[in-house]
Design a protein around this motif. Sequence first.
Motif, mmCIF file in Angstrom:
data_model
loop_
_atom_site.group_PDB
_atom_site.id
_atom_site.type_symbol
_atom_site.label_atom_id
_atom_site.label_comp_id
_atom_site.label_asym_id
_atom_site.label_seq_id
_atom_site.Cartn_x
_atom_site.Cartn_y
_atom_site.Cartn_z
ATOM 1 N N LEU A 100 11.286 2.042 7.364
ATOM 2 C CA LEU A 100 10.966 0.988 6.398
ATOM 3 C C LEU A 100 10.975 -0.354 7.104
ATOM 4 C CD1 LEU A 100 13.297 1.867 3.383
ATOM 5 C CD2 LEU A 100 10.824 2.110 3.488
ATOM 6 N N PRO A 101 10.094 -1.286 6.689
ATOM 7 C CA PRO A 101 10.230 -2.640 7.243
ATOM 8 C C PRO A 101 11.548 -3.234 6.775
ATOM 9 C CG PRO A 101 8.484 -2.537 5.577
ATOM 10 C CD PRO A 101 8.985 -1.146 5.761
ATOM 11 N N PHE A 122 11.537 -3.508 -9.477
ATOM 12 C CA PHE A 122 10.207 -3.146 -9.001
ATOM 13 C C PHE A 122 9.981 -1.642 -9.132
ATOM 14 C CE2 PHE A 122 6.777 -2.221 -6.155
ATOM 15 C CZ PHE A 122 5.994 -3.360 -6.110
ATOM 16 N N GLU A 123 10.975 -0.858 -8.731
ATOM 17 C CA GLU A 123 10.835 0.599 -8.814
ATOM 18 C C GLU A 123 10.588 1.053 -10.243
ATOM 19 O OE1 GLU A 123 13.337 2.548 -5.100
ATOM 20 O OE2 GLU A 123 14.409 1.988 -6.936
ATOM 21 N N THR A 124 11.335 0.470 -11.141
ATOM 22 C CA THR A 124 11.176 0.844 -12.540
ATOM 23 C C THR A 124 9.790 0.458 -13.040
ATOM 24 O OG1 THR A 124 13.501 0.287 -12.746
ATOM 25 C CG2 THR A 124 12.319 0.754 -14.769
ATOM 26 N N ALA A 125 9.379 -0.751 -12.701
ATOM 27 C CA ALA A 125 8.050 -1.209 -13.135
ATOM 28 C C ALA A 125 6.970 -0.294 -12.566
ATOM 29 C CB ALA A 125 7.827 -2.647 -12.676
ATOM 30 N N ALA A 126 7.124 0.078 -11.303
ATOM 31 C CA ALA A 126 6.122 0.932 -10.671
ATOM 32 C C ALA A 126 6.074 2.289 -11.368
ATOM 33 C CB ALA A 126 6.444 1.099 -9.191
ATOM 34 N N ARG A 127 7.235 2.777 -11.715
ATOM 35 C CA ARG A 127 7.290 4.081 -12.388
ATOM 36 C C ARG A 127 6.579 4.004 -13.739
ATOM 37 N NH1 ARG A 127 12.082 5.647 -14.764
ATOM 38 N NH2 ARG A 127 13.066 4.125 -13.452
ATOM 39 N N LEU A 128 6.774 2.886 -14.427
ATOM 40 C CA LEU A 128 6.174 2.734 -15.757
ATOM 41 C C LEU A 128 4.753 2.168 -15.680
ATOM 42 C CD1 LEU A 128 9.318 1.282 -17.550
ATOM 43 C CD2 LEU A 128 8.476 3.637 -17.590
ATOM 44 N N ARG A 177 5.565 -5.178 1.039
ATOM 45 C CA ARG A 177 5.372 -4.183 2.101
ATOM 46 C C ARG A 177 6.503 -3.167 2.084
ATOM 47 N NH1 ARG A 177 5.453 -4.723 7.696
ATOM 48 N NH2 ARG A 177 6.109 -6.915 7.724
ATOM 49 N N TYR A 178 7.703 -3.685 1.904
ATOM 50 C CA TYR A 178 8.881 -2.820 1.885
ATOM 51 C C TYR A 178 8.792 -1.823 0.726
ATOM 52 C CZ TYR A 178 13.760 -1.567 0.972
ATOM 53 O OH TYR A 178 14.925 -0.888 0.717
ATOM 54 N N MET A 179 8.459 -2.338 -0.447
ATOM 55 C CA MET A 179 8.410 -1.469 -1.623
ATOM 56 C C MET A 179 7.318 -0.419 -1.469
ATOM 57 S SD MET A 179 10.940 -2.299 -3.440
ATOM 58 C CE MET A 179 10.584 -0.954 -4.543
ATOM 59 N N ALA A 180 6.169 -0.839 -0.942
ATOM 60 C CA ALA A 180 5.063 0.090 -0.762
ATOM 61 C C ALA A 180 5.494 1.219 0.164
ATOM 62 C CB ALA A 180 3.855 -0.634 -0.181
ATOM 63 N N SER A 181 6.170 0.829 1.203
ATOM 64 C CA SER A 181 6.605 1.818 2.170
ATOM 65 C C SER A 181 7.655 2.737 1.538
ATOM 66 C CB SER A 181 7.139 1.057 3.380
ATOM 67 O OG SER A 181 7.740 1.900 4.279
ATOM 68 N N LYS A 182 8.546 2.147 0.764
ATOM 69 C CA LYS A 182 9.592 2.929 0.106
ATOM 70 C C LYS A 182 8.988 3.923 -0.883
ATOM 71 C CE LYS A 182 14.294 2.070 -1.440
ATOM 72 N NZ LYS A 182 14.573 2.363 -2.853
ATOM 73 N N VAL A 218 -0.777 -0.262 0.761
ATOM 74 C CA VAL A 218 -0.809 -1.574 0.146
ATOM 75 C C VAL A 218 -2.021 -2.344 0.664
ATOM 76 C CG1 VAL A 218 0.784 -2.491 1.867
ATOM 77 C CG2 VAL A 218 0.477 -3.705 -0.263
ATOM 78 N N ILE A 219 -2.723 -2.982 -0.256
ATOM 79 C CA ILE A 219 -3.872 -3.804 0.126
ATOM 80 C C ILE A 219 -3.552 -5.236 -0.275
ATOM 81 C CG2 ILE A 219 -6.307 -4.279 -0.315
ATOM 82 C CD1 ILE A 219 -6.618 -1.297 -0.969
ATOM 83 N N THR A 220 -3.545 -6.142 0.685
ATOM 84 C CA THR A 220 -3.184 -7.526 0.395
ATOM 85 C C THR A 220 -4.430 -8.407 0.400
ATOM 86 O OG1 THR A 220 -1.050 -7.213 1.440
ATOM 87 C CG2 THR A 220 -1.783 -9.477 1.150
ATOM 88 N N VAL A 221 -4.573 -9.222 -0.625
ATOM 89 C CA VAL A 221 -5.679 -10.172 -0.663
ATOM 90 C C VAL A 221 -5.097 -11.573 -0.777
ATOM 91 C CG1 VAL A 221 -7.765 -10.892 -1.864
ATOM 92 C CG2 VAL A 221 -7.069 -8.490 -1.914
ATOM 93 N N ALA A 222 -5.394 -12.415 0.186
ATOM 94 C CA ALA A 222 -4.954 -13.805 0.094
ATOM 95 C C ALA A 222 -5.991 -14.570 -0.712
ATOM 96 C CB ALA A 222 -4.826 -14.400 1.489
ATOM 97 N N CYS A 223 -5.586 -15.091 -1.842
ATOM 98 C CA CYS A 223 -6.568 -15.743 -2.708
ATOM 99 C C CYS A 223 -6.733 -17.198 -2.302
ATOM 100 C CB CYS A 223 -6.111 -15.675 -4.155
ATOM 101 S SG CYS A 223 -5.888 -13.986 -4.712
#
Lengths: 650, 259
Positions: B4-5, B17-23, B42-47, B52-57
């Motif tokens: 993990l990073p 975050f984990e809960t939100a992702a689950r729901l 990045r950490y959460m995606a890896s976990k 993960v796709i990042t877009v800088a707006c």
Amino acid sequence: MAAPTWPPTPQDADKATLEEYGEAARAVLAAETDEEAEHALLAAFLMGRVKRQLTDGVDVGLPLEEVRRPLAGWVRMVSGLDVDIAVNDPACTDTHDIYLPRAVPAPETPEEDRLLYRCMAMVQAGFLALGLLDDKRFLAEIHADWVFRNAWHLLATRLVVRLWSERYPGLRKDFAALPLLDKAGIMRVNLSEVPRRGMPGAFRPLYDGLVRFPTDDRLPPGPTAEDSVARAALVAVDRLDLSTLPGRKGAPLVLSGQARRLREEYRRLRLGPPPLPYVAGVLRPEWILDDLARDLAYEQEWKKGNTPLRSLLKAMQQKGAGGGIQDKLKRAMRPGRVANVPDPADLVTNELQARPEEDGSRQYDEWNAERGHYVVAATRVTEEPAGSGPIESYQRIVDANRAQIDRIRRQFAALRVEERWVHGLPDGTEIDLNRAVSAMADIKAGHTPKVDWYVRFQRQRQQTAILTMVDLSGSTQGGIIYREQEALVLFSEGLRVLGFPHAFYGFSNQGPMACAWQRIKGWEEGYDETVFKRIGNLRPGGATRLGAFIRHAAWSLGSQPQQRRILMVLSDGRPEDRGQYRGSYGVKDTAMAVHEARRQDVHVHCISMDASEGAEEYLAEIFGKGRYLLLDDVDKLPTRLPEVFKGLVR
Amino acid sequence: MSALPYYRPTGNEIEVFETAARLKLPVLLKGPTGCGKSRFVRYMASKLSRPVITVACQEDLAAADLTGRFMLEGGETVWRDGPLTRGVREGAIVYLDEVVEARSDVMTVLHPLTDDRRVLPLDRTGEELAAPDSFLIVISYNPGYQSVTRELKESTRQRFVSLSFDYPDEAVETEIVAKESGCDAATAARLVEIGRATRKLKSHGLKEGASTRLLVYAGQLVTGGLPLRQACEATLVGSLTDDQEMTRSLRELLRSVLG
Ligand SMILES: Nc1ncnc2c1ncn2[C@@H]1O[C@H](COP(=O)(O)OP(=O)(O)OP(=O)(O)O)[C@@H](O)[C@H]1O
Ligand SMILES: [Mg+2]
């Protein structure tokens, strides 16, 4: 007493101190009761301070203004306090901001001068960080007793210096270098220069201890009884555990405990009052009084306890009938700052009544250049709708200027940066069909196509808020006011096309407290009959206390969300009002007001129609080179106003 | 699973975050620049083992930049997926950094993806993509920066579970700086002390004080062999401001703290 010169020599300072407090000392000694003695002291403290004056032409070191902003930033960072720096001599704080003298003595030695400012500022910041000024009642109490006050200040300053020295190695160096600085002595930041003549023995180790901090072993040996008390006090302060600070509780208690102890000793030895160093300036007395008055009024305790303040006010009422004392006190009470006190009619005198500013008026300080300080709450600006009249007068102006109006509309339309599609881009959000087709044709024909077939939507750029203020003083009577009206008509037509938020106000006043800010078109107002009628029927009358109006305009612009703010000043003559507001006084105050506005990121620009001699000079002094336009012919105003504006936004 | 990073939690953000992702609830990260938002994603995606796709707006970013567009390639028009479409197809975490900077039509595209429909309509191709369960939108937003016109609209804000980030407290930040830059604890503590002081200048001449990121940079310079003062000069002074007066304040600060 001879008027003090600035900067004072150490000898002057010495003399001034003795003269300044000598009278108080005599009064105290002559007093029959303790209460009387305290009144005398408090009265002297409130009214009798010799102001050091910064007169024109005197050489000074680095002026505060040159270091003020970086210094304020630095103080914020190292102290962690959200404070600003403003001008007052001696250095002090009102617990919100820190005040420093406008200049330090010549010669200019930038590194030394900066060091001096840094130390002065950090002493004040230390008082705030340690919470030493939180208890206003306590402060009022110590201010009624010189011995107590001096002992407390000295101990407190020692603590402050220790706090910063322990926390920051760089500051330790600063404070260590301070006693070596001649200027520090003149500014009385360095206690070693405080006159020792007449200083009681009990105070000497304190002074020495402070100057030669932070090691005890460098205290001069002094086996006398007085010395041992002072030494004990110093040691107690040095032992304070700063690691728990700013705990805001312990320090003030220990300090006042030790200061009380010194006072007892002092009384026991029957020593006369010591000279007062203003090392730590700390609080302006009127601010203490003001806060105290607020507290007391809230608790409705005025009629009960025999607080020193109440006794003092009473004493003044009796003695001061006809004298200037009440006036002074009244001024000192800063009406603007007591705005929320519940019915102050209960206070000792009606003159102390706070004036609630429910009418939306605002007070502004005024810069007294000669004295080198601000006169607090010297002016009041009240907003009111400008006069009105028949719509025909507006219509006539429009009719007479048809061609001009059309031209200005066109010009301003060209200024507009609209939302629009940008064509011919190598990358974008949509494909431009025409270009894509020709690119296809190129490809089919075997050519390399030009990659420019994208379009993109571009949004509008920076909006600007514009406030135009128009001189309506008596002198505009006749030709000038009509040209101003024409100018407003043309300019408003242009601004409407441009779509930037804007407002028009007229200004004129009857004395400092009746500055009328006359709404011709407010920020939120649209162009309707009301506004047209006002534009068409402006009426001249009154004087030009320009500084107050510019401060108010800057405040008004500050309430607008746009990042770019422009203030256009239309005027026909120099700042002038009754009293001292004329000549260089008015010019310098107005210049300061413009300076303040620019610090708030307002672009200030003036168009003047002053045909009198010397106009160039004072305009340059107020607005700066290139920031004003002096018209030789009033008739040009209507067309020049929009032109000048265009130059500013282009 | 690959390592993990490094991410040092500062509260209960991982759990939320984990809960939100689950729901399958979209997430809004609020906070100043360089305080660990991107790292956290990045950490959460890896976990959670998701791409993960990042877009800088930025202000010219339009909906079409996210969804995709027809391109001319070798004489033909070809549809190319934008990052958002790709994320939906792959079931990835799509992280839109500084989303308020983007043009307003971006929000319109996001709306059907962020409520219970979870679909992405592609007008140009006539498709309507249903998002798989693992697809998650995360947006970030720095409330300090924006002018009034750039605030997040209420209808957008209320579609997200929000997590507020801020610079961590002194001890934690010191730990992060030391760990990320490899400098010793004392140096890290000094850097954090200076960094925290500069945050007092926010809205007093500086847009932002020094971020954790900047402190990490300074630490890296020290690890790389530069003396502390020079490292600070190059990052905490130079990168924070061009204004002369501010520069002077910051230099004085270095002098006061470092002696
Ligand atoms: N909690 C943390 N754990 C580990 N590293 C951190 C943490 N917070 C900050 N960092 C460090 O700070 C750097 C910057 O963080 P990151 O790139 O995530 O900032 P950000 O909040 O996304 O900023 P921006 O809004 O400018 O994109 C990271 O590369 C990392 O070194
Ligand atoms: Mg990021």
